[in-house]
Write a protein that holds these residues in place. Sequence first.
Motif, short mmCIF file in Angstrom:
data_model
loop_
_atom_site.label_atom_id
_atom_site.label_comp_id
_atom_site.label_asym_id
_atom_site.label_seq_id
_atom_site.Cartn_x
_atom_site.Cartn_y
_atom_site.Cartn_z
N ASP A 1 32.48 37.14 38.37
CA ASP A 1 30.81 36.58 37.89
C ASP A 1 30.02 38.24 37.83
O ASP A 1 29.84 38.97 38.41
N LEU A 2 30.02 37.96 36.32
CA LEU A 2 29.59 39.12 35.61
C LEU A 2 28.24 39.42 36.38
O LEU A 2 27.10 40.13 35.51
N SER A 3 27.10 37.77 36.94
CA SER A 3 26.27 37.98 36.84
C SER A 3 26.01 38.49 38.06
O SER A 3 24.97 38.44 38.92
N HIS A 4 26.73 38.95 39.13
CA HIS A 4 27.01 39.45 40.20
C HIS A 4 27.41 40.44 40.76
O HIS A 4 27.78 40.84 41.98
N ALA A 5 28.41 40.43 40.06
CA ALA A 5 29.49 41.52 40.05
C ALA A 5 29.03 42.97 39.21
O ALA A 5 30.34 44.07 38.45
N GLY A 6 27.54 43.16 39.31
CA GLY A 6 27.89 44.98 38.75
C GLY A 6 27.44 44.62 37.41
O GLY A 6 27.56 45.54 36.72
N GLY A 7 27.32 43.39 36.56
CA GLY A 7 27.91 43.57 34.60
C GLY A 7 28.36 43.38 33.61
O GLY A 7 29.98 43.53 34.94
N ILE A 8 28.63 43.82 32.98
CA ILE A 8 29.91 43.69 32.24
C ILE A 8 31.15 45.41 32.35
O ILE A 8 32.04 44.57 32.62
N LEU A 9 30.02 46.68 32.31
CA LEU A 9 31.21 47.62 32.80
C LEU A 9 31.66 47.14 33.62
O LEU A 9 32.87 47.47 33.72
N GLU A 10 31.05 47.23 34.86
CA GLU A 10 31.53 46.75 36.14
C GLU A 10 33.03 46.01 35.98
O GLU A 10 34.58 46.05 36.95
N CYS A 11 32.53 44.76 35.30
CA CYS A 11 33.47 43.82 35.35
C CYS A 11 34.88 43.97 34.05
O CYS A 11 36.32 43.75 34.82
N ARG A 12 35.08 44.85 33.50
CA ARG A 12 35.90 45.68 32.89
C ARG A 12 36.60 45.92 33.45
O ARG A 12 37.95 46.33 32.89
N LYS A 13 36.31 46.84 34.38
CA LYS A 13 36.34 48.02 35.43
C LYS A 13 37.59 47.40 36.47
O LYS A 13 39.07 47.48 36.76
N ILE A 14 37.51 46.26 36.39
CA ILE A 14 37.78 45.67 37.84
C ILE A 14 38.77 44.85 36.49
O ILE A 14 40.57 44.69 37.52
N ALA A 15 38.69 44.29 35.80
CA ALA A 15 40.02 43.36 35.13
C ALA A 15 40.89 44.78 34.53
O ALA A 15 41.92 44.26 34.90
N ALA A 16 40.30 46.20 34.68
CA ALA A 16 41.78 46.94 34.21
C ALA A 16 42.51 47.31 35.23
O ALA A 16 43.74 47.25 35.26
N MET A 17 41.73 47.14 36.92
CA MET A 17 42.60 46.95 37.80
C MET A 17 43.52 46.03 37.49
O MET A 17 44.62 45.85 38.26
N ALA A 18 42.81 44.60 37.88
CA ALA A 18 43.99 43.39 37.32
C ALA A 18 44.99 43.72 36.89
O ALA A 18 46.36 43.02 36.88
N GLU A 19 44.99 43.89 35.64
CA GLU A 19 45.78 43.99 34.22
C GLU A 19 46.60 45.44 35.35
O GLU A 19 48.05 44.92 34.64
N ALA A 20 46.69 46.33 35.57
CA ALA A 20 48.26 47.25 36.52
C ALA A 20 48.63 46.50 37.32
O ALA A 20 49.30 45.99 38.03
N TYR A 21 48.13 44.74 38.28
CA TYR A 21 48.89 44.29 39.04
C TYR A 21 49.96 43.23 38.18
O TYR A 21 49.57 42.37 39.23
N ASP A 22 49.01 42.62 37.31
CA ASP A 22 49.82 42.01 36.52
C ASP A 22 49.44 40.27 37.28
O ASP A 22 49.24 39.89 36.92
N VAL A 23 47.54 40.29 36.98
CA VAL A 23 46.63 39.74 37.49
C VAL A 23 46.33 38.96 36.17
O VAL A 23 45.43 39.90 35.95
N ALA A 24 45.77 37.56 36.01
CA ALA A 24 44.50 37.44 34.85
C ALA A 24 43.43 37.29 35.84
O ALA A 24 43.10 37.60 36.96
N VAL A 25 42.31 37.43 34.82
CA VAL A 25 40.72 37.02 34.78
C VAL A 25 40.22 35.92 34.14
O VAL A 25 40.70 35.92 33.00
N ALA A 26 39.79 35.22 35.55
CA ALA A 26 39.06 34.18 34.19
C ALA A 26 37.07 34.31 35.76
O ALA A 26 37.35 33.66 36.03
N PRO A 27 37.05 34.69 34.11
CA PRO A 27 35.28 35.09 34.60
C PRO A 27 34.82 33.43 35.22
O PRO A 27 34.70 33.02 34.67
N HIS A 28 34.14 33.97 36.39
CA HIS A 28 33.47 32.55 37.09
C HIS A 28 31.61 32.84 36.35
O HIS A 28 31.49 33.43 36.53
N CYS A 29 31.39 31.50 36.05
CA CYS A 29 30.63 31.56 35.10
C CYS A 29 29.47 29.64 35.43
O CYS A 29 29.23 29.62 34.24
#
Length: 380
Positions: free
Chosen positions: A255-283
């Motif tokens: 959740d971009l309003s719970h997990a540190g904002g836009i850039l932190e969630c961009r970093k989380i998504a990049a980690m997920a990409e390395a594990y072939d995991v998709a992103v569906a932000p909670h909102c």
Amino acid sequence: MKIGRIETFTVPPRWLFVRVESDDGAVGWGEASLEGHAEAVDGAFEALRDRFIGHDPRRIEDIWQVAYRGGFYRGGPVLMSALAGLEQALWDLKGKALGLPAWEMLGGRVRDTIRAYAWIGGDRPHEIAEAAKGRRDQGFSAVKMNATAELDWIGTPKLFDEVVKRVEAAQDAGMDVGLDFHGRVHRPMAKQLAKVLEPLGLLFIEEPLLSDNPEGLRQIADLVSTPIALGERLYSRWDFKPFFEAGVVDIIQPDLSHAGGILECRKIAAMAEAYDVAVAPHCPLGPLALASCLQLAACTPNVAIQEISLGIHYNTGGHDLLNFVVDKDVLTPVDGYLPIPEKPGLGITIDEAAVRAADKDRHRWRNPVWRLPDGSFAEW
């Protein structure tokens, strides 16, 4: 340029908006909503004001690092939600100052639109069918619904029949369906229910167990092929890290309003990409949270679908997220897809007069509490 003022606004039904103004009059908006805990997040802004009034608002990463690490105690929903709202507002301010959308500053666009889904409610199959048709008429092709009320530790497969019928009712209305367990179902029953649902071809099962039970999630991941989604109650890349390493998640939902904002969630998504995991932000939140999600979707290749809290249902208590937005078309889905905002910053224009008027009533929203037939507490 220096930060001159940081304001917060409680906006019904349960949102907390953030306004940052620089000493030269530039303004940025963010959303620090933490459902049921607006007062706690608002209180966290006292330390942020002491720390960052007079700081250069363009140094977003530096502000984030100081806010996260400089207070010694770090993480958790309250502090990370406050930081998220501040960080979003800084991207909005900087983007408007430079005439660029946040996604342009984060690497540029990888897509033009993002598929969206909306929540539906109903206890009976016919209620679900009607709700699904309503979303279909709005142009959606996907919905999310609750799986069930909390199930006890033991039971029989007869308890699952109604769940299957409710899912099939939405699918018969032409919808792809994601099913949210909300961590309500105890592990023995969750394993059985996940197996029963597998033939239905769901988009995902969300929080089949709470994320504080990773060993149980491992069992469910090994049991079924249905994608497992989780993450709305995780607040940083460090919280997500063990789930990637364990291979128990297929879709993450920061959740971009719970997990540190836009850039932190961009970093989380990049980690997920390395594990072939998709992103569906909670909102299930307000317009600034959704606009922030769209900035992430614009520049992040593994974002797959976006939740949107559109229209009148339990998530907004009758308040539409568009009420406080001047340019409502920016956050309006077309044929089931949300457009990527083109305007600078977060890409939307907030009706400041409406926000200030709403803040006068200062909502006191609290999560509802349910109990099981035996009188014991039931999960949300």
